[in-house]
Structures are given as C-alpha cells and as structure tokens.
Design a protein around this motif. Structure first.
Motif, short mmCIF file in Angstrom:
data_model
loop_
_atom_site.label_atom_id
_atom_site.label_comp_id
_atom_site.label_asym_id
_atom_site.label_seq_id
_atom_site.Cartn_x
_atom_site.Cartn_y
_atom_site.Cartn_z
N GLN A 254 0.73 -1.09 -0.07
CA GLN A 254 -0.09 0.02 -0.12
C GLN A 254 0.88 1.09 -0.22
OE1 GLN A 254 -2.68 0.26 3.47
NE2 GLN A 254 -3.60 2.31 2.77
N GLN A 255 1.99 1.30 0.77
CA GLN A 255 3.00 2.40 0.84
C GLN A 255 3.58 2.61 -0.59
OE1 GLN A 255 5.04 2.41 4.47
NE2 GLN A 255 6.43 3.96 3.78
N LEU A 256 3.89 1.75 -1.17
CA LEU A 256 4.41 1.65 -2.39
C LEU A 256 3.53 2.18 -3.63
CD1 LEU A 256 6.42 -1.55 -2.84
CD2 LEU A 256 7.44 0.45 -2.66
N ARG A 257 2.33 1.78 -3.30
CA ARG A 257 1.19 2.16 -4.34
C ARG A 257 0.79 3.63 -4.20
NH1 ARG A 257 2.00 0.23 -7.61
NH2 ARG A 257 1.26 -1.91 -7.33
N GLU A 258 0.85 4.05 -2.98
CA GLU A 258 0.69 5.27 -2.60
C GLU A 258 1.67 6.37 -3.33
OE1 GLU A 258 0.29 5.82 1.48
OE2 GLU A 258 -1.77 4.94 1.53
N CYS A 259 2.95 5.98 -3.32
CA CYS A 259 4.12 6.71 -3.66
C CYS A 259 4.16 6.62 -5.26
CB CYS A 259 5.31 6.23 -2.93
SG CYS A 259 5.54 6.90 -1.40
N TYR A 260 3.87 5.35 -5.71
CA TYR A 260 4.02 4.94 -7.24
C TYR A 260 2.85 4.24 -7.73
CZ TYR A 260 8.72 6.04 -5.69
OH TYR A 260 9.88 6.51 -5.11
N PRO A 261 1.64 5.07 -7.90
CA PRO A 261 0.49 4.48 -8.64
C PRO A 261 0.77 3.91 -9.85
CG PRO A 261 0.34 6.87 -8.60
CD PRO A 261 1.57 6.38 -7.93
N TRP A 263 -0.95 4.70 -12.55
CA TRP A 263 -0.96 5.62 -13.59
C TRP A 263 0.45 6.45 -13.96
CZ3 TRP A 263 -4.39 5.29 -9.50
CH2 TRP A 263 -4.10 6.30 -8.59
N ARG A 264 0.54 7.41 -14.66
CA ARG A 264 1.54 7.89 -15.16
C ARG A 264 1.70 9.44 -14.04
NH1 ARG A 264 3.94 7.09 -20.70
NH2 ARG A 264 2.90 5.85 -21.36
#
Length: 567
Positions: A254-261, A263-264
C-alpha cells in the motif's frame, strides 16, 4: 452431552467424550463467528472485532478444533519441554477443558536446530512449544486470521490460506511479461525476519488480546538445560508465528502504491509492483536508479520501524534479461520473451535428494525403492508443472535413470547388463527402460517427471478472502480444479473424491491436499469386503481412526451433482 449458552447468545454443545464431538456443528459455529469478524473488519468496527474475537476464543467449538489441529498435524508426536503428548481421546478432551485464559502462563519453548539446506552447513533455529501452548495459539489464530486475511497486502502469498508459490510466480509473470512491462527487479530478502521483529511494534499493532500475546513473546526458550530470554522476534515453530510475521510486513504494498501508483506521474510510468512470499519478495521498477535510490530506502525505512533490515548478501537489483531465482524458479527474458523455468540450484538440490535415497537403500527390493522415490519425484514435478519445465523434466528423468542403473549394477556385480535390464527395467505402455518392481503384492513402476502434464496456473484473485462467505463459490471451484490436478494419474481416488463432492462423510468437512485423506472400506476387508470403488470412501485421517476405534458404520455418499463435478 450438554448445551451451554454464553451471554452473547452463542450456543455450545459440550461433551466429555472426544468421540462424540459434533464436528460439523463445531466447524459451523467457528466459521459463523469468523465471517462476522471479517464483516466487522471491513467496516472498520474494531470494537466489535475485539468482542467477536473474545467470544470465539472462549467458545467450546473453537477449543475442540484447536485441540484437533495440534493433535493431527505433523508435529503431534514432538513434545515440548514438559514431554507431554496428547495421544489418547481422554487426554484430548481433558486438554479442551484446560484451555482457559485465566491463570494461563506459557512455558519456555524447546530450541532445536534443523539444517537450512541439504549441505547441513547452515542451521535454522526451531522453537517447539508445549502442547497446551500450541493449542492456545491455534485457538487465538482462529480469531486473528480472519482479520489478517482482510487487511493483507493483495500480492502477499506466503503462509496464507488458499495461496501458494504458484500464485506468486504467476504474479511475477503478469508483472514482467510483455514489451512494456518493468525491466528492473529488486530481489530482496529480509535478514532473520522471524528472529528480529520488534516486540513493541507487535504489541501496538496486532489486533488480539495483548496480555496473551505478551506472554508468548516473552516466554523464552530452553537450550542445553538453560533458559534464554526472548527480547525480540517471534519463534519459528509457533502456529501463530507465520501470521504475526505476515501482519508485520503487510502495508508495504500500500505504501508503494501511494508513492508510485499505476498511472503516469508527470508523464512517467514507474512500473512498481510488489510480489511477496513470506519474507522473500521482489519489487519491479522502470529503472535501476528508481529501485536503488528511491524504492530500496523506502523499504528499509518501512522495515526499520518493525525492527527488521534487508540482507545485504541476498538483496540485489537485476535486469530481467539477467534473470533471478525466486521460490525455486528462474525468471528471465530471452530475446524479449519471458520464460520461467526450474532454477538450476533447485534441480541440483532435488537430484541430490533422489541420489541420497537411492544410495541409502542399497539392498531394498526395487518395489520398496520405487515406493520411496515416487512421492519425491511426483511432488517436485507437481511444484514445477506450471512453468516451462518439459526439457528440465526430461533431463531429470535421464539423471535418475542413470542413478538407478548404477544402483542395480552394484547389487548384481556378477551379472551381465542384459540380465540386470530384464530384471529391473521393463517396457510399459510403449516406454522402454521403465524401472519396475513389486510392492505389497502389486506391480509398481517409477514415476517419470516428463509424464506430468504442464499447464499454466490460474492465479488467485488478489481480493479473494477464504473467510468471507461472498467468496465461497469461487474457492469451491478452485478446490475442484486443484484436487483434479493433484489426483491426476490416480483415477480411483479422483473418482471417489468427486463422487462424495470432496466432503468427508464423517465430519462433513472438505478433503484437501492439506488435510490429507485415507481410503476406508465400508465393509472391512477383514470381514470380506471387496477392494472396489463401490466399497470405498475417502475420510480424513483422524476421522478414519475414529471410525475404526468406535466401530462406526459409514454410508456411501450420494453422487455429486454434475455441475459440481465439472467445477
């Protein structure tokens, strides 16, 4: 039998006889409470979660299931520091009534060491609780696991119900296959994960009774008659330890997804994906710089809050064309095409195990040797059947054939090659040189790895929750496919499993590869019963022992509906 009712309305059917426990009712009651825990967790009602967990851990149904679990698993014959085993029905029922929270105090664990690999150079510590502490952990695990499954990272696969290594490998393929997918991978490993988890972090974040958790964490261990304190970590060997470890690492995705979603961001796709199996994980990225300068520091910060750190020796950044080993498989792109094959180290380790079995049994009959080798070969081939393994299977069969030929020549060093060939190697179904023998009065042949059907694995849906009733039909279908694959080549067992809809006739619970099964003759063979499918059913091992000890008659179940069979 007596019926007890708690203040919250849960009904408990208690008995003083282990053989008269209503297992169907016990499973139903526990599953009902677990489903309510899932619903409360999804709604964020943590007060209700705590109330339901307290109700579950004090219910008679959960206690008998906890005792059943620890007296049926592989470690049931391994005692703790008190030397006690629960190997009789009387001891099991007495243990159920001893599972009380008031006055509970766990004993230190018995520390032993097991080889980390076949070389035996590195040893892994294993801590063995006493039977009562194992049962208490199994009891609280029933209340904690629904929460853990509901809050888990979507792409975490280790030590979780209905998830396996094949699901993690399939997710690797999804994240890396294709021209536009990520090309760089952070191949990470956590240093001594179980042994270094912060107790303070666990006490603050794990949603269970803090007093019980604190006692387990501080129980200590006995080694060479000396008591050693435990100031950090959760012991490898405890039933609840894998779930505690998973919950410690959950949140990283989740932390990775918040920083690097997905989309572009400012026209750039970072292609960051996490695939984790226990403490072994990979993170994909668009560039080496992204993984080394941004992702790795983020991961290290996440782990340091939990008392953990990355292993410098096992953590590295690699390009997909260089390839990397993950869960016994080698993942690598060849000319732009991603191929996943059995890792060379895994193949070497497997062949060493096979050769050790052959060399350590120089005088046993060929049938007995086949009986020892077949489960090892079949299990290894089943593990690798979902990837590009055909050529590897052929190589493995060739190496095993040569090892068996040397075994046969050593047994009969005064005989000619043709005599040895005629005695041990037959022609079976058009295949020449098949290692054959006789075991238990029946002809047997060596299983060939290349006969294993290679089929792409269908990965589990990331949101699937085995404790949520909404996913019941989904898991029923997956179980049918999974058992059909596990029993492929054993037609009678597959026929029986399908005939009884995968349900044990005694306890009315699912028969899976994890639970195991025994073949039971409805009319016992000692009483003249035939060895045919019409006279046989599949039972859980413990249910089978119950049937024979109590003389219980088992009826042939009705055939499953056609739609269920096809699922």
């Amino acid at each position: 039998m007596t019926v007890e009712q708690s203040s919250t309305g849960a009904v408990s059917h208690s008995t003083d006889d282990w053989h008269t426990v209503d297992w169907e009712q016990a499973y139903r009651e526990v599953r009902r409470l677990q489903a309510r825990i899932v619903k409360a967790t999804q709604a964020g009602r943590w007060g209700k979660v705590k109330t339901l967990q307290r109700l579950l851990t004090r219910s008679y149904s959960a206690k008998v299931l906890a005792v059943r679990r620890v007296t049926e698993n592989a470690g049931r014959k391994t005692p703790g520091v008190d030397g006690e085993l629960w190997d009789t029905p009387e001891k099991k029922m007495k243990a159920v009534h001893r599972l009380r929270q008031r006055g509970y105090r766990p004993l230190p664990l018995r520390r032993i060491y097991i080889p980390k690999d076949e070389t035996g150079k590195k040893m892994r510590p294993l801590s063995i609780p006493i039977m009562k502490d194992r049962a208490m952990q199994a009891l609280y695990l029933m209340a904690l696991e629904p929460v853990a499954e509901t809050t888990a990272d979507p792409n975490s696969y280790g030590f979780r119900k209905e998830r396996a290594c094949s699901d993690a490998i399939e997710q690797c393929f999804a994240a890396l296959a294709g021209r536009r997918k990520a090309e760089w991978i952070l191949d990470a490993d956590i240093k001594g994960c179980f042994d270094n988890i912060s107790h303070e972090w666990l006490m603050e974040h794990i949603p269970m009774e803090k007093s019980i958790l604190h006692k387990w964490l501080k129980a200590g261990y006995m080694e060479k008659s000396m008591l050693h304190p435990t100031d950090e970590g959760t012991p490898q060997g405890g039933i609840i330890s894998p779930v505690l470890m998973n919950m410690t690492l959950d949140g990283l995705e989740q932390q990775l997804r918040e920083c690097y979603p997905f989309w572009r961001i400012q026209g750039v796709r970072h292609k960051v994906n996490l695939v984790r199996y226990a403490d072994d994980f990979i993170i994909t990225g668009a560039t080496r710089e992204l993984l080394e300068q941004a992702i790795r520091p983020l991961v290290e910060q996440f782990l340091s809050e939990r008392g953990l750190s990355l292993s410098p020796e096992k953590t590295k950044v690699v390009h997909v064309e260089e390839g990397f080993d993950f869960l016994g498989q080698n993942v690598r792109k060849y000319n732009g095409k991603l191929l996943i094959k059995p890792a060379k180290k895994n193949v070497k380790r497997f062949l060493k195990k096979v050769r050790t079995i052959i060399k350590s049994n120089p005088t046993v009959p060929a049938g007995r040797l086949i009986f020892l080798l077949n489960p090892v070969i079949r299990g290894w081939a089943q593990y690798h059947r979902h990837v590009v393994s055909a050529a590897t299977f052929q190589t493995v069969d060739h190496q095993i054939h040569h090892a068996l030929w040397r075994w046969a020549k050593r047994r009969h060093n005064n005989k000619g090659k043709r005599w040895i060939k005629d005695k041990y190697f037959q022609q079976v179904e058009g295949r020449k040189w098949v290692f054959s023998g006789e075991y238990d009065g029946k002809p047997v042949t060596l299983f060939a790895a290349h006969k294993m059907l290679i089929k792409r694995h269908t990965g589990i849906r990331s949101a699937a929750n085995p404790f949520d009733p909404a996913w019941e039909l989904y898991f029923e279908k997956r179980l049918g496919v999974k058992m059909a694959q596990n029993l492929r080549g054993r037609r009678q067992l597959l026929y029986l499993w399908r005939e009884q809809n995968g349900i044990c006739p005694v306890c009315k619970q699912k028969i899976t590869k994890l639970t195991g099964w025994h073949n039971h003759h409805i009319v016992w063979r000692s009483q003249g019963g035939p060895d045919k499918a019409e006279n046989r059913v599949l039972l859980h091992p413990d249910c089978h022992r119950l049937v024979h000890s109590q003389g219980i008659s088992v009826e042939k179940p009705r055939p499953a509906r056609q739609g269920v069979q096809e699922a």
